[in-house]
Design a protein around this motif. Structure first.
Motif, PDB file in Angstrom:
ATOM      1  N   PRO A  47      -6.191  79.765 113.231  1.00  0.00           N
ATOM      2  CA  PRO A  47      -6.683  80.149 111.896  1.00  0.00           C
ATOM      3  C   PRO A  47      -6.148  81.491 111.407  1.00  0.00           C
ATOM      4  CG  PRO A  47      -8.500  79.573 113.362  1.00  0.00           C
ATOM      5  CD  PRO A  47      -7.274  79.603 114.205  1.00  0.00           C
ATOM      6  N   GLU A  48      -5.785  81.491 110.128  1.00  0.00           N
ATOM      7  CA  GLU A  48      -5.337  82.712 109.461  1.00  0.00           C
ATOM      8  C   GLU A  48      -6.396  82.989 108.389  1.00  0.00           C
ATOM      9  OE1 GLU A  48      -1.299  83.741 107.004  1.00  0.00           O
ATOM     10  OE2 GLU A  48      -1.369  81.896 108.183  1.00  0.00           O
ATOM     11  N   LEU A  49      -6.920  84.214 108.358  1.00  0.00           N
ATOM     12  CA  LEU A  49      -7.970  84.517 107.382  1.00  0.00           C
ATOM     13  C   LEU A  49      -7.323  84.958 106.070  1.00  0.00           C
ATOM     14  CD1 LEU A  49     -11.084  84.621 107.119  1.00  0.00           C
ATOM     15  CD2 LEU A  49     -10.919  87.067 107.640  1.00  0.00           C
ATOM     16  N   ILE A  50      -7.451  84.140 105.017  1.00  0.00           N
ATOM     17  CA  ILE A  50      -6.851  84.474 103.731  1.00  0.00           C
ATOM     18  C   ILE A  50      -7.935  84.380 102.657  1.00  0.00           C
ATOM     19  CG2 ILE A  50      -5.021  83.941 102.049  1.00  0.00           C
ATOM     20  CD1 ILE A  50      -3.585  82.404 104.304  1.00  0.00           C
ATOM     21  N   ASP A  51      -8.212  85.498 102.030  1.00  0.00           N
ATOM     22  CA  ASP A  51      -9.160  85.530 100.922  1.00  0.00           C
ATOM     23  C   ASP A  51     -10.485  84.855 101.292  1.00  0.00           C
ATOM     24  OD1 ASP A  51      -9.751  86.416  98.414  1.00  0.00           O
ATOM     25  OD2 ASP A  51      -9.039  84.618  97.397  1.00  0.00           O
ATOM     26  N   GLY A  52     -10.910  85.090 102.521  1.00  0.00           N
ATOM     27  CA  GLY A  52     -12.192  84.529 102.956  1.00  0.00           C
ATOM     28  C   GLY A  52     -12.101  83.122 103.530  1.00  0.00           C
ATOM     29  N   TYR A  53     -10.919  82.496 103.425  1.00  0.00           N
ATOM     30  CA  TYR A  53     -10.764  81.139 103.979  1.00  0.00           C
ATOM     31  C   TYR A  53     -10.068  81.215 105.327  1.00  0.00           C
ATOM     32  CZ  TYR A  53     -11.711  79.535  99.237  1.00  0.00           C
ATOM     33  OH  TYR A  53     -12.286  79.303  98.021  1.00  0.00           O
ATOM     34  N   GLU A  54     -10.570  80.447 106.295  1.00  0.00           N
ATOM     35  CA  GLU A  54      -9.872  80.339 107.578  1.00  0.00           C
ATOM     36  C   GLU A  54      -8.903  79.186 107.459  1.00  0.00           C
ATOM     37  OE1 GLU A  54     -12.245  80.147 111.070  1.00  0.00           O
ATOM     38  OE2 GLU A  54     -12.590  82.303 110.991  1.00  0.00           O
ATOM     39  N   VAL A  55      -7.614  79.499 107.344  1.00  0.00           N
ATOM     40  CA  VAL A  55      -6.640  78.447 107.033  1.00  0.00           C
ATOM     41  C   VAL A  55      -5.848  78.052 108.275  1.00  0.00           C
ATOM     42  CG1 VAL A  55      -4.686  77.788 105.593  1.00  0.00           C
ATOM     43  CG2 VAL A  55      -6.432  79.333 104.683  1.00  0.00           C
ATOM     44  N   ILE A  56      -5.884  76.741 108.566  1.00  0.00           N
ATOM     45  CA  ILE A  56      -4.962  76.165 109.544  1.00  0.00           C
ATOM     46  C   ILE A  56      -4.161  75.125 108.776  1.00  0.00           C
ATOM     47  CG2 ILE A  56      -6.312  76.573 111.643  1.00  0.00           C
ATOM     48  CD1 ILE A  56      -7.464  73.784 111.409  1.00  0.00           C
ATOM     49  N   SER A  57      -2.949  74.820 109.225  1.00  0.00           N
ATOM     50  CA  SER A  57      -2.177  73.845 108.452  1.00  0.00           C
ATOM     51  C   SER A  57      -1.123  73.162 109.301  1.00  0.00           C
ATOM     52  CB  SER A  57      -1.498  74.525 107.262  1.00  0.00           C
ATOM     53  OG  SER A  57      -0.395  75.284 107.694  1.00  0.00           O
ATOM     54  N   THR A  58      -0.677  72.030 108.783  1.00  0.00           N
ATOM     55  CA  THR A  58       0.406  71.283 109.418  1.00  0.00           C
ATOM     56  C   THR A  58       1.137  70.541 108.317  1.00  0.00           C
ATOM     57  OG1 THR A  58       0.911  69.795 111.266  1.00  0.00           O
ATOM     58  CG2 THR A  58      -0.932  69.145 109.875  1.00  0.00           C
ATOM     59  N   LEU A  59       2.440  70.322 108.498  1.00  0.00           N
ATOM     60  CA  LEU A  59       3.205  69.629 107.450  1.00  0.00           C
ATOM     61  C   LEU A  59       4.173  68.629 108.058  1.00  0.00           C
ATOM     62  CD1 LEU A  59       3.854  69.428 104.415  1.00  0.00           C
ATOM     63  CD2 LEU A  59       5.567  71.216 104.762  1.00  0.00           C
ATOM     64  N   GLN A  60       3.959  67.347 107.710  1.00  0.00           N
ATOM     65  CA  GLN A  60       4.878  66.280 108.096  1.00  0.00           C
ATOM     66  C   GLN A  60       5.481  65.724 106.806  1.00  0.00           C
ATOM     67  OE1 GLN A  60       1.633  66.382 109.665  1.00  0.00           O
ATOM     68  NE2 GLN A  60       2.738  67.483 111.252  1.00  0.00           N
ATOM     69  N   ILE A  61       6.807  65.618 106.763  1.00  0.00           N
ATOM     70  CA  ILE A  61       7.439  65.145 105.531  1.00  0.00           C
ATOM     71  C   ILE A  61       8.190  63.821 105.731  1.00  0.00           C
ATOM     72  CG2 ILE A  61       7.612  67.481 104.564  1.00  0.00           C
ATOM     73  CD1 ILE A  61      10.642  67.351 105.206  1.00  0.00           C
TER      74      ILE A  61
ATOM     75  N   ARG B  74      -2.156  63.749 110.343  1.00  0.00           N
ATOM     76  CA  ARG B  74      -2.733  64.922 111.011  1.00  0.00           C
ATOM     77  C   ARG B  74      -3.673  65.751 110.129  1.00  0.00           C
ATOM     78  NH1 ARG B  74      -0.134  65.078 115.784  1.00  0.00           N
ATOM     79  NH2 ARG B  74       1.960  64.174 115.862  1.00  0.00           N
ATOM     80  N   VAL B  75      -3.407  65.762 108.832  1.00  0.00           N
ATOM     81  CA  VAL B  75      -4.122  66.700 107.961  1.00  0.00           C
ATOM     82  C   VAL B  75      -5.630  66.436 107.878  1.00  0.00           C
ATOM     83  CG1 VAL B  75      -2.180  67.493 106.574  1.00  0.00           C
ATOM     84  CG2 VAL B  75      -3.299  65.342 105.974  1.00  0.00           C
ATOM     85  N   ARG B  76      -6.015  65.180 107.971  1.00  0.00           N
ATOM     86  CA  ARG B  76      -7.450  64.895 107.854  1.00  0.00           C
ATOM     87  C   ARG B  76      -8.225  65.450 109.060  1.00  0.00           C
ATOM     88  NH1 ARG B  76     -11.005  61.255 105.052  1.00  0.00           N
ATOM     89  NH2 ARG B  76     -12.993  62.352 105.239  1.00  0.00           N
ATOM     90  N   ASP B  77      -7.615  65.298 110.245  1.00  0.00           N
ATOM     91  CA  ASP B  77      -8.262  65.849 111.439  1.00  0.00           C
ATOM     92  C   ASP B  77      -8.370  67.371 111.325  1.00  0.00           C
ATOM     93  OD1 ASP B  77      -9.037  65.381 114.447  1.00  0.00           O
ATOM     94  OD2 ASP B  77      -7.630  67.064 114.455  1.00  0.00           O
ATOM     95  N   MET B  78      -7.323  67.979 110.782  1.00  0.00           N
ATOM     96  CA  MET B  78      -7.347  69.445 110.605  1.00  0.00           C
ATOM     97  C   MET B  78      -8.374  69.857 109.561  1.00  0.00           C
ATOM     98  SD  MET B  78      -3.745  71.347 110.812  1.00  0.00           S
ATOM     99  CE  MET B  78      -3.276  72.146 112.330  1.00  0.00           C
ATOM    100  N   ALA B  79      -8.482  69.042 108.524  1.00  0.00           N
ATOM    101  CA  ALA B  79      -9.475  69.342 107.489  1.00  0.00           C
ATOM    102  C   ALA B  79     -10.882  69.320 108.081  1.00  0.00           C
ATOM    103  CB  ALA B  79      -9.352  68.343 106.342  1.00  0.00           C
ATOM    104  N   ALA B  80     -11.048  68.511 109.146  1.00  0.00           N
ATOM    105  CA  ALA B  80     -12.351  68.439 109.819  1.00  0.00           C
ATOM    106  C   ALA B  80     -12.438  69.463 110.954  1.00  0.00           C
ATOM    107  CB  ALA B  80     -12.585  67.028 110.354  1.00  0.00           C
ATOM    108  N   GLY B  81     -11.517  70.429 110.935  1.00  0.00           N
ATOM    109  CA  GLY B  81     -11.591  71.524 111.909  1.00  0.00           C
ATOM    110  C   GLY B  81     -10.863  71.278 113.211  1.00  0.00           C
ATOM    111  N   GLY B  82     -10.111  70.144 113.296  1.00  0.00           N
ATOM    112  CA  GLY B  82      -9.388  69.834 114.539  1.00  0.00           C
ATOM    113  C   GLY B  82      -8.011  70.458 114.578  1.00  0.00           C
TER     114      GLY B  82
END
Ligand SMILES: Nc1ncnc2c1ncn2[C@@H]1O[C@H](COP(=O)(O)OP(=O)(O)OP(=O)(O)O)[C@@H](O)[C@H]1O
Ligand SMILES: CC(=O)N[C@H]1[C@@H]2OC[C@@H](O2)[C@@H](O)[C@@H]1O[C@H](C)C(=O)O
Length: 395
Positions: A114-128, A147-155
Motif C-alpha cells: 500500500p501507498e498512502l495517497i491523499d488518505g487512500y491506501e492504494v495498491i494496484s496491478t495492471l494486465q493489458i 486480478r483487480v477485483r481481488d485487490m479491490a477486496a484488499g487482496g
C-alpha cells in the motif's frame, strides 16, 4: 445454459517471462467442488521479437510512457485474438463452438504494497491486452482483468492459480504442494482431503533473473539457459548468494506476491555488476542465480509450509520444471518430499496456467466467486473477471 453440458473454453496466459502466449482449449463441466476439466488442445504461440521488445520497453518505468501503454493494450489485444484463432484452427474447432476466452493479459505492473495517497491506501496491478479487441476479432465472449477485483477486496491479486489447484489437485489422503516455476516461482499448499484452506504465495524469482543474465551474457542470442547447460558448467558462489538471500521479501510472512518490480531488469543489472566486481565467471553467475531460485523456493517451503502442514509430495510446473540443474538442486534441499513434474497430474507443466485461467473464467462465467481469500488475503470471496460479450453478427 445448463451446467450438465460441457463448455468449450479458451484460457490465454502470457506470463512474466514473455516467451509467448499459452493457449489452452479445454472442456469444462460441473461446478466446484466437482469440476471436470479436459485439455483438448494446447500450444504456445511465440511473440514476435518486435512485440516482445515493446513489452520489455513497457517494463522500464523510467522510459515507458502513456501513449505506448495505450497502444500496447490494443496491440496485445490483436496478438491474443490471433493466437486464439490460430489455436482454434489447429484444433479444428470453430469460434462459435467456444463459450468464452479467459485472458490473463500481460502484467505490466504489480504493486501489492500500500501507498498512502491523499488518505487512500492504494495498491494496484495492471494486465493489458484489450478484451474488447479479442471479443471483436474472435466473435467470442472475452473475460479479462481477473486480478483487480481481488485487490479491490484488499487482496494481493496474486497468486490466483491456487483456487484451481485446490479444485484439481487436492488429494484425499495426503498433503501436496502444487508449484509453478515461471518468471516468478509460486506454490499452493493443499492439505489432505481439503481439511483446511490452502496456503499459497510467490516464493520469489523463478527464471526471471536467470533469463536476464543469459540474455546479457549471450548478447541477446539466447533468451534462457536451455536444459541448464550453462549452469552445469559453473559453480555456486556461496558468499555472493548469501547476501541476496537477505532480501526482506523472503522472510516476510504470506500472503505475499512479487514480480519484475523486485526481480526484473534492475535486479539483473545489480547481479551483473556485482558479479563482475566479485570476479564471477559468467557460468558461475548463471549457476549462482539458478541456486538462488532453488534455495529461496526450498527455504520458503521449510520456513512457512513444513512446520505447519503434513506434506508428502510436490508437483512442479512452469518452464523452470524443465531445467534439470534447478530441479536437482530443489530435490537436494527437500530430501523428504516426493517431487514430480506437473506432467504426472495429466496436465502438461507449460499448459497449467492457461488451463487455470480457463477455469477461473468458467467460474466468472457462472457468476461464482473465484478468488481464494486464504491465499490472497482478500477480505471476502469475489467474482473476478470483466466480461466483454460477443454480439450478433460476429464470427
Ligand atoms: N528446457 C528448459 N530448460 C531450462 N529452462 C527452461 C526450459 N524451458 C523453459 N524454461 C524456462 O522457463 C521460462 C518460461 O516459463 P513459463 O512459460 O512457465 O513462465 P511464465 O508463465 O511466463 O511466468 P509466470 O508463471 O511467472 O507468469 C523460460 O523463460 C525459461 O527460463
Ligand atoms: C501479478 C502477476 O502477474 N503475478 C503472476 C506472476 O507469475 C507467477 C506469479 O507471479 C503469480 O503470482 C502470478 O501468476 C500466476 C498465474 C497466478 O496468479 O497464480
Amino acid at each position: 445454459m445448463t451446467e450438465h453440458a460441457a463448455l468449450t473454453c479458451v484460457g490465454l496466459m502470457s506470463g512474466t517471462s514473455v516467451d509467448g502466449i499459452d493457449v489452452a482449449i479445454v472442456e469444462i463441466v460441473g461446478r466446484p467442488p466437482a469440476l471436470e476439466v479436459k485439455v483438448r488442445h494446447f500450444e504456445t504461440v511465440p511473440f514476435s521479437e518486435a512485440v516482445r521488445s515493446r513489452i520489455f520497453h513497457l517494463f522500464d518505468l523510467e522510459k515507458a510512457n502513456v501513449s505506448e501503454l495505450s497502444t500496447m493494450n490494443f496491440l496485445l489485444g490483436h496478438v491474443f485474438a490471433d493466437a486464439t484463432l490460430t489455436a482454434l484452427r489447429n484444433a479444428g474447432i470453430a469460434p462459435h463452438e467456444v463459450a468464452f476466452v479467459a485472458s490473463h493479459g500481460q502484467t505490466i505492473y504489480h504493486n501489492p504494497v500500500p501507498e498512502l495517497i491523499d488518505g487512500y491506501e492504494v495498491i494496484s496491478t495492471l494486465q493489458i491486452g484489450e478484451a474488447s479487441v479479442i471479443a471483436e476479432k474472435t466473435g467470442i465472449t472475452t473475460i479479462s482483468d481477473f486480478r483487480v477485483r481481488d485487490m479491490a477486496a484488499g487482496g494481493q491479486g496474486a497468486p490466483l492459480v491456487p483456487f484451481v489447484d485446490k479444485l484439481l489437485f487436492t488429494a484425499p489422503d495426503k498433503g501436496r504442494i502444487a508449484a509453478n516455476i515461471g518468471g516468478i516461482a509460486n506454490l499452493t499448499v493443499l492439505p489432505a482431503g481439503g481439511r483446511s484452506e490452502p496456503l499459497g504465495f510467490d516464493t520469489g524469482p523463478g527464471n526471471m533473473i536467470l533469463d536476464g543474465l543469459v540474455q546479457k551474457i549471450t548478447g541477446g542470442t539466447k533468451h534462457y539457459d536451455q536444459d541448464g547447460k550453462i549452469a552445469q558448467t559453473g559453480q555456486v558462489n556461496e558468499a555472493f548468494l548469501a547476501k541476496w538471500l537477505e532480501l526482506p521479501y523472503f522472510a516476510a510472512q504470506p500472503p505475499k506476491s512479487t514480480g519484475r518490480e523486485l526481480f526484473g531488469a534492475v535486479c539483473v543489472e545489480q547481479w551483473w555488476s556485482e558479479g563482475q566486481a566479485a570476479g564471477l565467471a559468467p557460468q558461475d553467475l548463471v549457476r549462482t542465480a539458478t541456486e538462488f531460485t532453488a534455495r529461496t523456493f526450498a527455504d520458503a517451503i521449510k520456513r512457512f509450509v513444513l512446520p505447519a502442514y503434513a506434506i508428502e509430495e510436490m508437483f512442479v510446473g512452469g518452464g523452470g520444471s524443465y531445467n534439470p540443474v534447478l530441479m536437482d538442486s530443489i530435490r537436494k534441499h527437500l530430501p523428504n518430499l516426493v517431487i514430480e513434474q506437473q506432467e504426472a497430474t495429466g496436465i502438461p507443466g507449460d499448459a497449467k496456467e492457461a488451463v487455470c485461467f480457463a477455469v477461473l473464467g468458467y467460474e466468472c462465467f457462472h457468476q461464482r466467486p473465484n478468488n481464494l481469500p486464504s491465499v490472497t488475503g482478500a477480505a471476502r470471496p469475489v467474482v473476478m473477471g470483466k466480461v466483454v460479450r460477443s454480439q450478433e453478427g460476429q464470427a
